[in-house]
Design a protein around this motif. Sequence first.
Motif, short mmCIF file in Angstrom:
data_model
loop_
_atom_site.label_atom_id
_atom_site.label_comp_id
_atom_site.label_asym_id
_atom_site.label_seq_id
_atom_site.Cartn_x
_atom_site.Cartn_y
_atom_site.Cartn_z
N GLU A 113 0.84 -1.19 0.00
CA GLU A 113 0.00 0.00 0.00
C GLU A 113 0.88 1.24 0.00
O GLU A 113 1.75 1.40 0.86
CB GLU A 113 -0.94 0.03 1.20
N VAL A 114 0.65 2.11 -0.98
CA VAL A 114 1.43 3.33 -1.15
C VAL A 114 0.49 4.48 -1.44
O VAL A 114 -0.26 4.44 -2.43
CB VAL A 114 2.45 3.18 -2.30
N ARG A 115 0.47 5.50 -0.59
CA ARG A 115 -0.34 6.70 -0.79
C ARG A 115 -1.80 6.34 -1.03
O ARG A 115 -2.41 6.79 -1.98
CB ARG A 115 0.20 7.53 -1.95
N ARG A 116 -2.36 5.49 -0.15
CA ARG A 116 -3.77 5.10 -0.18
C ARG A 116 -4.15 4.30 -1.42
O ARG A 116 -5.30 4.22 -1.81
CB ARG A 116 -4.67 6.33 -0.08
N VAL A 117 -3.16 3.69 -2.06
CA VAL A 117 -3.40 2.84 -3.22
C VAL A 117 -2.77 1.47 -2.95
O VAL A 117 -1.61 1.39 -2.53
CB VAL A 117 -2.82 3.45 -4.51
N LEU B 45 6.13 -0.64 -11.46
CA LEU B 45 4.67 -0.62 -11.55
C LEU B 45 4.21 0.76 -11.96
O LEU B 45 4.77 1.77 -11.50
CB LEU B 45 4.03 -0.98 -10.20
N PRO B 46 3.20 0.87 -12.83
CA PRO B 46 2.64 2.20 -13.14
C PRO B 46 1.92 2.76 -11.93
O PRO B 46 1.21 2.03 -11.23
CB PRO B 46 1.67 1.91 -14.30
N ARG B 47 2.10 4.04 -11.66
CA ARG B 47 1.48 4.63 -10.48
C ARG B 47 0.01 4.94 -10.75
O ARG B 47 -0.36 5.37 -11.85
CB ARG B 47 2.21 5.91 -10.08
N VAL B 48 -0.83 4.73 -9.75
CA VAL B 48 -2.27 4.95 -9.84
C VAL B 48 -2.67 5.96 -8.77
O VAL B 48 -2.09 5.97 -7.67
CB VAL B 48 -3.03 3.62 -9.65
N TYR B 49 -3.66 6.79 -9.09
CA TYR B 49 -4.16 7.79 -8.16
C TYR B 49 -5.66 7.56 -7.94
O TYR B 49 -6.37 7.16 -8.86
CB TYR B 49 -3.95 9.21 -8.69
N PRO B 50 -6.16 7.80 -6.73
CA PRO B 50 -7.61 7.70 -6.50
C PRO B 50 -8.37 8.66 -7.41
O PRO B 50 -7.92 9.77 -7.68
CB PRO B 50 -7.77 8.09 -5.02
N LYS B 51 -9.53 8.23 -7.87
CA LYS B 51 -10.36 9.08 -8.72
C LYS B 51 -10.94 10.22 -7.90
O LYS B 51 -11.04 10.13 -6.68
CB LYS B 51 -11.48 8.25 -9.35
N PRO B 52 -11.33 11.31 -8.56
CA PRO B 52 -11.95 12.43 -7.83
C PRO B 52 -13.16 11.97 -7.03
O PRO B 52 -14.04 11.28 -7.54
CB PRO B 52 -12.35 13.40 -8.95
N GLU C 231 -13.02 9.90 -4.52
CA GLU C 231 -12.70 8.63 -3.88
C GLU C 231 -11.46 8.79 -3.00
O GLU C 231 -10.56 9.56 -3.31
CB GLU C 231 -12.49 7.53 -4.91
N GLN C 232 -11.42 8.03 -1.92
CA GLN C 232 -10.31 8.11 -0.98
C GLN C 232 -9.22 7.09 -1.25
O GLN C 232 -8.07 7.30 -0.89
CB GLN C 232 -10.84 7.93 0.45
N ARG C 233 -9.58 5.96 -1.88
CA ARG C 233 -8.62 4.88 -2.06
C ARG C 233 -8.73 4.34 -3.49
O ARG C 233 -9.70 4.61 -4.20
CB ARG C 233 -8.85 3.76 -1.05
N ALA C 234 -7.73 3.55 -3.88
CA ALA C 234 -7.73 2.94 -5.21
C ALA C 234 -6.93 1.65 -5.16
O ALA C 234 -6.22 1.37 -4.18
CB ALA C 234 -7.15 3.90 -6.24
N ARG C 235 -7.06 0.85 -6.22
CA ARG C 235 -6.32 -0.42 -6.33
C ARG C 235 -5.74 -0.55 -7.72
O ARG C 235 -6.32 -0.05 -8.69
CB ARG C 235 -7.25 -1.61 -6.06
N ARG C 236 -4.62 -1.25 -7.77
CA ARG C 236 -4.02 -1.60 -9.04
C ARG C 236 -3.54 -3.06 -8.91
O ARG C 236 -2.43 -3.32 -8.44
CB ARG C 236 -2.87 -0.65 -9.37
N ILE C 237 -4.42 -3.99 -9.29
CA ILE C 237 -4.17 -5.42 -9.11
C ILE C 237 -3.93 -6.07 -10.47
O ILE C 237 -4.72 -5.89 -11.40
CB ILE C 237 -5.35 -6.11 -8.40
N ASP C 238 -2.85 -6.83 -10.58
CA ASP C 238 -2.53 -7.57 -11.80
C ASP C 238 -2.63 -9.06 -11.49
O ASP C 238 -1.87 -9.60 -10.67
CB ASP C 238 -1.12 -7.22 -12.27
N TYR C 239 -3.59 -9.75 -12.13
CA TYR C 239 -3.80 -11.17 -11.85
C TYR C 239 -2.57 -12.01 -12.18
O TYR C 239 -2.37 -13.09 -11.60
CB TYR C 239 -5.01 -11.69 -12.65
N LYS C 240 -1.72 -11.52 -13.06
CA LYS C 240 -0.53 -12.29 -13.44
C LYS C 240 0.43 -12.47 -12.27
O LYS C 240 1.23 -13.40 -12.26
CB LYS C 240 0.18 -11.59 -14.60
N HIS C 241 0.36 -11.57 -11.29
CA HIS C 241 1.25 -11.68 -10.13
C HIS C 241 0.90 -12.86 -9.22
O HIS C 241 1.77 -13.39 -8.54
CB HIS C 241 1.20 -10.38 -9.32
N VAL C 242 -0.38 -13.25 -9.19
CA VAL C 242 -0.82 -14.25 -8.20
C VAL C 242 -1.56 -15.42 -8.81
O VAL C 242 -2.06 -16.28 -8.08
CB VAL C 242 -1.73 -13.57 -7.15
#
Length: 508
Positions: free
Chosen positions: A327-331, A365-372, A374-385
């Motif tokens: 978790e980095v900067r609420r993402v 990893l490409p950085r992701v920001y919460p949408k306007p 919204e407080q939190r966001a996710r960036r999940i890649d199924y290939k990792h798991v």
Amino acid sequence: LENSVPGLHITQRQEELYMQHRQRGITQETAAAKTNISVRSGRRIEKDPIHHPPGRHWRTREDPLEAVWERELVALLEREPSLTGLTLLEYLQEHYPEHYDQRVLRTLQRRVKQWRALSGPDKEVMFRQQAVIGQQGFSDFTHPDDAVTLAGQAFPHLLYQFRLAYSGWRSVTIVQGGESYAALACGLQRALQQAGGSPVEHRTDSLSAARNNTQNIWTDAYRDLCDHYRMQPTRNNPGQSHENGVVECANGSLKHRLSQQFKLRGSHDFECIAAYQYWIDKTVAKLNQRVRSRFADEQAALSPLPDQPSVDYQVLSVRVTRSATIEVRRVVYSVPSRLVGERLQLRLHHDKLMLYVGQTYALTLPRVYPKPGEQRARRIDYKHVIRALASKPQAFRYSSLRDDLLPNEAYRQLWRCADQHLEKREACKWMVTVLRLAFEYDCETDLGEGLLAGALLGEFPSILAMQDRFLSHQTRETETRQPVQHSLKAYDELLWTNPRNTFEAVYS
């Protein structure tokens, strides 16, 4: 009558027009005709223009504010000069409801304007500054006026602009996220590299990325950045944006030019960020053509750049959870499952995250920001798991990351269809298998779209059928590759040669 009584009916405006015509070299006769006065009056104006009456100085109708202006309204203005004519009218209507209506508003506004000019407080004076060659560079962030898409997807972003005060030369960089230190450092260093040197001072507004406004001191990272390029950090006074006007006014011209170029291009969509940045650079290069001579002079006065760039990222330390996430900067980001339990060093850029195990690079990893909104966001890649999930497919149904594990809308529809038509356990197993095949055979798009067409009709092929239908070309390529058997003679030569030569052959 006009010729017999000097100055009668000649207005101040006529005097001014007559003298303007004469100053341009027009004759007395022509100037008098253009001003609608006699030649004799023209001579009289030239001889003694200050004795002519300035025009009408009497009233043509009764003053509607005579009873209250000096006695009440002036007193209110002297106490609070910022009162407007509308506010004063409301005051009069409240205290004298039958005497003042809306028709008095325009008269009241003119009277207030005149009072401020003659008796009001002093106004702020702008002292235009003379730019010194090579002295100042200005930075600012701005929101673009036009919405941009990348491959059809909305792309929220900012534009960072750097401008040299003397020449007006500028550099513009696309920034993702907010006005962070990483964005400032990235844009500033790119601009200095393009300019080929650095000015004596670098000025910003009260950016929290550069200054701790609570303690009124520069941040350590920003001061180190300025020291690296031998620049003195400065800022404008809070709330005084005109002190940063060199770049503030340039934001408007930049956005106008970009808007015009968008209309000329006919599209706001780009393939990727690099294509968008290239298009902006071309547009900015046209603006810089206007100041190329002054920029050439200023470029010679800039300080030389250091051999190595400065740090344009923040360093963080994160531990990978047992869910293979950080978790980095609420993402929340997923990482390869092999990193579970590791503490990673993270270099946080404005557009990416670079992960290191100790000092060894692991992945980006490409950085992701919460949408306007919204407080939190996710960036999940199924290939990792996916390999870990394949060993326990029933965990898919109630996983908190289930919807994020599905790579696109086609796979989300595919899961809904499978969950409706198949038995619960079988649906999970079938969906996880599809993701595993998409990963192992690198056919995510073709496999998802092909299976969805049949799933909408209630068709869910088995694993063997999917391999035969969608992955046959990969299988055939594998089957056509025959193993090559080396000649046994080479082994005989290796074993029966001199032991010393054998040792050297093995370890060479």
